[in-house]
Design a protein around this motif. Sequence first.
Motif, PDB file in Angstrom:
ATOM      1  N   MET A 297     -19.593   7.462 -44.512  1.00 44.12           N
ATOM      2  CA  MET A 297     -20.094   7.112 -43.194  1.00 44.12           C
ATOM      3  C   MET A 297     -21.231   6.098 -43.283  1.00 44.12           C
ATOM      4  O   MET A 297     -21.382   5.281 -42.397  1.00 44.12           O
ATOM      5  N   GLU A 298     -22.005   6.142 -44.358  1.00 43.22           N
ATOM      6  CA  GLU A 298     -23.084   5.164 -44.510  1.00 43.22           C
ATOM      7  C   GLU A 298     -22.556   3.743 -44.536  1.00 43.22           C
ATOM      8  O   GLU A 298     -23.187   2.839 -44.000  1.00 43.22           O
ATOM      9  N   LEU A 299     -21.398   3.542 -45.166  1.00 41.22           N
ATOM     10  CA  LEU A 299     -20.813   2.202 -45.226  1.00 41.22           C
ATOM     11  C   LEU A 299     -20.483   1.694 -43.823  1.00 41.22           C
ATOM     12  O   LEU A 299     -20.715   0.523 -43.513  1.00 41.22           O
ATOM     13  N   ILE A 300     -19.965   2.552 -42.986  1.00 41.09           N
ATOM     14  CA  ILE A 300     -19.610   2.145 -41.627  1.00 41.09           C
ATOM     15  C   ILE A 300     -20.870   1.826 -40.829  1.00 41.09           C
ATOM     16  O   ILE A 300     -20.909   0.846 -40.081  1.00 41.09           O
ATOM     17  N   GLN A 301     -21.910   2.601 -41.005  1.00 39.79           N
ATOM     18  CA  GLN A 301     -23.172   2.321 -40.313  1.00 39.79           C
ATOM     19  C   GLN A 301     -23.767   1.000 -40.786  1.00 39.79           C
ATOM     20  O   GLN A 301     -24.281   0.222 -39.984  1.00 39.79           O
ATOM     21  N   GLU A 302     -23.692   0.742 -42.095  1.00 41.44           N
ATOM     22  CA  GLU A 302     -24.185  -0.533 -42.620  1.00 41.44           C
ATOM     23  C   GLU A 302     -23.367  -1.689 -42.047  1.00 41.44           C
ATOM     24  O   GLU A 302     -23.919  -2.712 -41.630  1.00 41.44           O
ATOM     25  N   TYR A 303     -22.043  -1.541 -42.043  1.00 42.55           N
ATOM     26  CA  TYR A 303     -21.165  -2.577 -41.486  1.00 42.55           C
ATOM     27  C   TYR A 303     -21.530  -2.840 -40.030  1.00 42.55           C
ATOM     28  O   TYR A 303     -21.686  -3.994 -39.623  1.00 42.55           O
ATOM     29  N   LEU A 304     -21.670  -1.780 -39.250  1.00 43.83           N
ATOM     30  CA  LEU A 304     -21.974  -1.938 -37.827  1.00 43.83           C
ATOM     31  C   LEU A 304     -23.320  -2.633 -37.628  1.00 43.83           C
ATOM     32  O   LEU A 304     -23.453  -3.494 -36.758  1.00 43.83           O
ATOM     33  N   ALA A 305     -24.312  -2.296 -38.434  1.00 39.37           N
ATOM     34  CA  ALA A 305     -25.617  -2.958 -38.335  1.00 39.37           C
ATOM     35  C   ALA A 305     -25.495  -4.446 -38.659  1.00 39.37           C
ATOM     36  O   ALA A 305     -26.063  -5.296 -37.965  1.00 39.37           O
ATOM     37  N   LEU A 306     -24.736  -4.769 -39.700  1.00 36.81           N
ATOM     38  CA  LEU A 306     -24.556  -6.170 -40.080  1.00 36.81           C
ATOM     39  C   LEU A 306     -23.800  -6.943 -39.011  1.00 36.81           C
ATOM     40  O   LEU A 306     -24.213  -8.035 -38.615  1.00 36.81           O
ATOM     41  N   VAL A 307     -22.681  -6.398 -38.558  1.00 42.85           N
ATOM     42  CA  VAL A 307     -21.864  -7.120 -37.582  1.00 42.85           C
ATOM     43  C   VAL A 307     -22.617  -7.271 -36.261  1.00 42.85           C
ATOM     44  O   VAL A 307     -22.525  -8.311 -35.614  1.00 42.85           O
ATOM     45  N   THR A 308     -23.380  -6.277 -35.879  1.00 36.26           N
ATOM     46  CA  THR A 308     -24.160  -6.373 -34.648  1.00 36.26           C
ATOM     47  C   THR A 308     -25.180  -7.494 -34.758  1.00 36.26           C
ATOM     48  O   THR A 308     -25.380  -8.270 -33.817  1.00 36.26           O
TER      49      THR A 308
ATOM     50  N   ILE B 171     -17.694  -4.494 -47.632  1.00 35.17           N
ATOM     51  CA  ILE B 171     -17.671  -3.112 -47.144  1.00 35.17           C
ATOM     52  C   ILE B 171     -16.248  -2.726 -46.737  1.00 35.17           C
ATOM     53  O   ILE B 171     -15.759  -1.655 -47.103  1.00 35.17           O
ATOM     54  N   ALA B 172     -15.584  -3.589 -45.991  1.00 38.60           N
ATOM     55  CA  ALA B 172     -14.204  -3.301 -45.572  1.00 38.60           C
ATOM     56  C   ALA B 172     -13.302  -3.144 -46.793  1.00 38.60           C
ATOM     57  O   ALA B 172     -12.466  -2.230 -46.843  1.00 38.60           O
ATOM     58  N   THR B 173     -13.482  -3.982 -47.780  1.00 37.35           N
ATOM     59  CA  THR B 173     -12.694  -3.901 -49.015  1.00 37.35           C
ATOM     60  C   THR B 173     -13.008  -2.614 -49.771  1.00 37.35           C
ATOM     61  O   THR B 173     -12.098  -1.947 -50.287  1.00 37.35           O
TER      62      THR B 173
ATOM     63  N   GLN C 203     -10.421   0.308 -50.834  1.00 36.61           N
ATOM     64  CA  GLN C 203     -10.144   0.629 -52.233  1.00 36.61           C
ATOM     65  C   GLN C 203     -10.705   1.970 -52.699  1.00 36.61           C
ATOM     66  O   GLN C 203     -10.078   2.649 -53.506  1.00 36.61           O
ATOM     67  N   LYS C 204     -11.888   2.332 -52.213  1.00 29.89           N
ATOM     68  CA  LYS C 204     -12.565   3.517 -52.757  1.00 29.89           C
ATOM     69  C   LYS C 204     -12.699   4.681 -51.784  1.00 29.89           C
ATOM     70  O   LYS C 204     -12.867   5.824 -52.211  1.00 29.89           O
ATOM     71  N   TYR C 205     -12.700   4.392 -50.501  1.00 30.00           N
ATOM     72  CA  TYR C 205     -12.953   5.434 -49.503  1.00 30.00           C
ATOM     73  C   TYR C 205     -11.938   5.383 -48.368  1.00 30.00           C
ATOM     74  O   TYR C 205     -12.301   5.213 -47.202  1.00 30.00           O
ATOM     75  N   PRO C 206     -10.656   5.517 -48.671  1.00 31.76           N
ATOM     76  CA  PRO C 206      -9.632   5.411 -47.624  1.00 31.76           C
ATOM     77  C   PRO C 206      -9.805   6.441 -46.506  1.00 31.76           C
ATOM     78  O   PRO C 206      -9.337   6.217 -45.391  1.00 31.76           O
ATOM     79  N   GLU C 207     -10.500   7.522 -46.784  1.00 32.87           N
ATOM     80  CA  GLU C 207     -10.749   8.531 -45.748  1.00 32.87           C
ATOM     81  C   GLU C 207     -11.651   7.990 -44.632  1.00 32.87           C
ATOM     82  O   GLU C 207     -11.718   8.572 -43.550  1.00 32.87           O
ATOM     83  N   LEU C 208     -12.303   6.863 -44.868  1.00 31.54           N
ATOM     84  CA  LEU C 208     -13.170   6.244 -43.854  1.00 31.54           C
ATOM     85  C   LEU C 208     -12.431   5.219 -42.986  1.00 31.54           C
ATOM     86  O   LEU C 208     -12.986   4.716 -42.008  1.00 31.54           O
ATOM     87  N   LYS C 209     -11.200   4.893 -43.346  1.00 29.86           N
ATOM     88  CA  LYS C 209     -10.469   3.851 -42.617  1.00 29.86           C
ATOM     89  C   LYS C 209     -10.305   4.171 -41.134  1.00 29.86           C
ATOM     90  O   LYS C 209     -10.485   3.299 -40.293  1.00 29.86           O
ATOM     91  N   SER C 210      -9.976   5.393 -40.836  1.00 30.06           N
ATOM     92  CA  SER C 210      -9.794   5.770 -39.438  1.00 30.06           C
ATOM     93  C   SER C 210     -11.076   5.549 -38.636  1.00 30.06           C
ATOM     94  O   SER C 210     -11.047   4.999 -37.533  1.00 30.06           O
ATOM     95  N   GLU C 211     -12.193   5.949 -39.209  1.00 34.62           N
ATOM     96  CA  GLU C 211     -13.490   5.762 -38.542  1.00 34.62           C
ATOM     97  C   GLU C 211     -13.805   4.271 -38.393  1.00 34.62           C
ATOM     98  O   GLU C 211     -14.289   3.828 -37.353  1.00 34.62           O
ATOM     99  N   PHE C 212     -13.510   3.496 -39.424  1.00 34.38           N
ATOM    100  CA  PHE C 212     -13.725   2.050 -39.374  1.00 34.38           C
ATOM    101  C   PHE C 212     -12.884   1.439 -38.252  1.00 34.38           C
ATOM    102  O   PHE C 212     -13.378   0.658 -37.439  1.00 34.38           O
TER     103      PHE C 212
END
Length: 127
Positions: free
Chosen positions: A1-12, A43-45, A49-58
Amino acid sequence: MELIQEYLALVTDVVSPKEFTEKTYFADFSKEHNRKVTRMRKIATEIEQKYPELKSEFCKMLSHENAGVRIWVAHHVLEVMNCDKAYRKAALKEIRNQARTDKTANGFCEKVWLKEWYKSHPKDRWI
């Protein structure tokens, strides 16, 4: 989940950058922008590759209230992730919508991107 939060902060920040003075704009903005965009793609990559369980949340960010967030997520879903048909369809729908409605250079770029995408992914025209 941290990766998604980081991605969202960057994209925002990429879609709504902080104010820059004219003096620092040209020197710093593009470097910083490119650094953030590169990290977003990584992050998306990494999720793929490493955290496919986060794809749905992404992929849920394809419904984000901010169109700028949606378009970046859409590109990353298609370009670096192997997602199911429903997410691919949602991503393509977002890009098509931006290409159709955005009358700025960004909209034109989305049209060009779609044209090139369909050349290498012809079946995507029909999803």
